[in-house]
Scaffold this active site. Sequence first.
Site, PDB file in Angstrom:
ATOM      1  N   HIS A   8      48.149  43.397  39.292  1.00  0.00           N
ATOM      2  CA  HIS A   8      47.149  44.264  39.361  1.00  0.00           C
ATOM      3  C   HIS A   8      47.250  45.041  40.778  1.00  0.00           C
ATOM      4  O   HIS A   8      47.634  44.667  41.629  1.00  0.00           O
ATOM      5  CB  HIS A   8      45.890  43.625  39.304  1.00  0.00           C
ATOM      6  N   ARG A  42      39.629  43.761  37.671  1.00  0.00           N
ATOM      7  CA  ARG A  42      40.700  44.518  38.293  1.00  0.00           C
ATOM      8  C   ARG A  42      41.944  44.750  37.777  1.00  0.00           C
ATOM      9  O   ARG A  42      42.884  45.793  37.667  1.00  0.00           O
ATOM     10  CB  ARG A  42      41.006  43.974  39.787  1.00  0.00           C
ATOM     11  N   GLU A  69      44.082  33.313  37.531  1.00  0.00           N
ATOM     12  CA  GLU A  69      44.462  32.299  38.229  1.00  0.00           C
ATOM     13  C   GLU A  69      45.581  31.296  37.752  1.00  0.00           C
ATOM     14  O   GLU A  69      45.424  30.025  37.860  1.00  0.00           O
ATOM     15  CB  GLU A  69      43.125  31.477  38.629  1.00  0.00           C
TER      16      GLU A  69
END
Length: 172
Positions: free
Chosen positions: A14, A61, A87
């Site tokens: 991102h 994002r 994550e």
Amino acid sequence: MSVAEPRRIVLFRHAKADWPQVSDHERPLADRGRKDAAVAGRKLADSGVPFDLALCSTATRTRETWKLAVQELPQRPKTVYEERLYEASPGELIAVLNELPDDARSVIMIGHNPGVQGLADILPGRSEGDARERMNRRGFPAAAFAVLSFDGSWKSLEPAVATLLDYWAPTE
């Protein structure tokens, strides 16, 4: 499509996020991130890789990065927003890719560090030109992407089976 045909994976981090008082998952792009996401989209279009599928983290994002980048592509691929990319470790990202249907030939994954960089480090057993050197020198900053290729089914994707074809990162 035969599983013997090469597959392409683009690992796309991102773009630069802002740090407002929201949860990490809800962080939006910063002004620079919006600019870099569009530039990355143009670079992806220049790569000539027609994507069959986009896998995008559900974080704000990553969704904003993909929304800006995909506008620059000649055709919009099917997009799946995948919670497991947020994550995720390199191993968890490989597990998601291993589940893909064999009719998907070219896939872009929009995710986060350290997982995306870790995956870009372990998937290639080979590299074309100076792509590995450039990636090692720059790391994997926001809005960077790596283009990889491998032979076989998605179920066979594992460390060191791919070739790093290209790497791009925005200038700072």
